[in-house]
Design an enzyme around this catalytic site. Structure first.
Site, PDB file in Angstrom:
ATOM      1  N   GLU A 249       0.847  -1.192   0.000  1.00 49.04           N
ATOM      2  CA  GLU A 249       0.000   0.000   0.000  1.00 49.04           C
ATOM      3  C   GLU A 249       0.881   1.239   0.000  1.00 49.04           C
ATOM      4  OE1 GLU A 249      -3.128   0.128   2.964  1.00 49.04           O
ATOM      5  OE2 GLU A 249      -2.959   2.315   3.137  1.00 49.04           O
ATOM      6  N   GLU A 254      -2.692  11.335   3.344  1.00 50.75           N
ATOM      7  CA  GLU A 254      -3.723  11.028   4.337  1.00 50.75           C
ATOM      8  C   GLU A 254      -3.858  12.224   5.272  1.00 50.75           C
ATOM      9  OE1 GLU A 254      -4.386   6.680   5.780  1.00 50.75           O
ATOM     10  OE2 GLU A 254      -2.218   7.036   5.743  1.00 50.75           O
TER      11      GLU A 254
END
Length: 366
Positions: A249, A254
């Site tokens: 990932e 974020e």
């Protein structure tokens, strides 16, 4: 009497000579061994100002040997390439100045061989990148379905809360996702829907566009509000077969609404993922995260992941040891855009109503 003895001796000699000749087979093959093997390697553009070449990375190999009918070349650990002429052109792609081992084999008509190797230093300049995929969201309405699909629901029954304790229900309704005024708008809302109290959207390019290595640029304005969790990220396209985190990932961006001015980037691998205390995370302060657009970037090469903000590299993931545990980033990945609401380690503001992430464009270069 003497004549008879001589006649017998002559017959015996002729007979023995005939048997001796029959022991030598005319088909017996004599081994031919190549010899005097030489190898010259010319690096394109090599001169006094460019001692390791002109940056193209191209070399020309020439081999000669006595009694050789064909040749074979190996560059590092790559497969051998046969050449009847003893010549080979090859172009290296790894940027920078690096040493490479070149091995040549000379083969005779009887299959016998000799070999020779040389180490060369070659410079490869930075290649100009080309735009290979983009979405600039210029047409109002639904996102382009040739580029985007959706994750719907809350992940149940297999992965309720999407593995993070998230509280939203993902939809593809225009209330949660639409293209308007040149931007993609993903809106998280507080509303009762399908047994949940929040809705949002999660778009992905899985099975529509997947790539290995390249530069990603996403110009975005982030939502606000405690409990929001917007993300611009990537997952390995092999997730359905190897699972997470073996697929790898890459979190380009974020943001958590309860820590409003901090924007982060992260990697998740089998060696360190999820709640692992060593999860690789790069953080930076962005004061106008929800009022201004910023370009969140990733440069993904064979050696490293470089995360950037508005063109400035802020964080690099480059493990010293690269294997399937620390570096699963050798296979295609797909893009994901979403806003999650809530998680196992933070709560949602009870006064939250709705907030939107806007994406001006996404561009991928290789």
């Amino acid at each position: 009497m003497l004549n008879k003895v001589l006649h017998v001796i002559l017959l015996f000699f002729v007979s023995c000579s005939g048997n001796s000749d029959s022991m030598i087979s005319p088909e017996t093959e004599v081994a031919i061994i190549p010899s005097n093997l030489s190898l010259t390697i010319d690096v394109l553009g090599l001169d006094t100002e460019n001692p390791n070449g002109d940056g193209s990375g191209t070399i020309t190999c020439k081999a000669t040997a006595f009694n050789a009918v064909t040749y074979g070349f190996k560059i590092e650990n790559e497969a051998e390439v046969k050449s009847a002429s003893g010549e080979l052109d090859y172009t290296f792609s790894r940027e920078g100045t690096n040493n490479y081992l070149v091995t040549v084999f000379a083969y005779s008509s009887t299959g016998h061989t000799i070999s020779l190797f040389k180490t060369i230093t070659v410079y490869v300049g930075e290649k100009p990148l080309k735009l290979v995929w983009s979405d600039e969201f210029d047409v109002n309405g639904e996102p382009d379905d040739s580029k985007w699909g959706y994750d719907l629901g809350n992940g149940c029954p297999n992965l309720c809360g999407w593995g993070n304790g998230e509280k939203q229900y993902y939809t593809n309704r225009p209330e949660n996702v639409k293209v308007e005024d040149g931007v993609l708008k993903i809106t998280a809302k507080m509303e009762a829907y399908q047994g949940f109290n929040y809705t949002s959207a999660r778009l992905l390019t899985k099975d529509k566009y997947e790539f290995t290595y390249g530069k990603v640029e996403v110009k975005a304005k982030l939502p606000s509000g405690s409990g929001t969790w917007p993300a611009i990220w990537m997952l390995g396209a092999n997730i359905d077969t190897v699972g997470w985190p073996a697929c790898g990932e890459i979190d380009i961006m974020e943001h958590w609404g309860h820590n409003p001015k901090i924007v982060s980037s992260a990697t998740h691998t089998p060696a360190c993922s999820g709640g692992c205390s060593g999860t690789k995370v790069g953080e930076t302060t962005v004061n106008d995260f929800s009022s201004g657009f910023h370009v969140y970037g990733l440069e993904w090469t064979e050696d490293a992941l470089h995360f950037s903000l508005d063109g400035t590299i802020l964080y690099t993931y480059k493990p010293d040891v690269k294997d399937s545990n620390t570096w699963p980033y050798t296979k295609p990945q797909f893009l994901i855009l979403n806003i999650a609401m809530g998680g196992n380690w933070f709560t949602i503001d009870e006064n939250f109503t709705e907030s939107t992430m806007e994406i001006d464009y996404i561009k991928i270069y290789q």
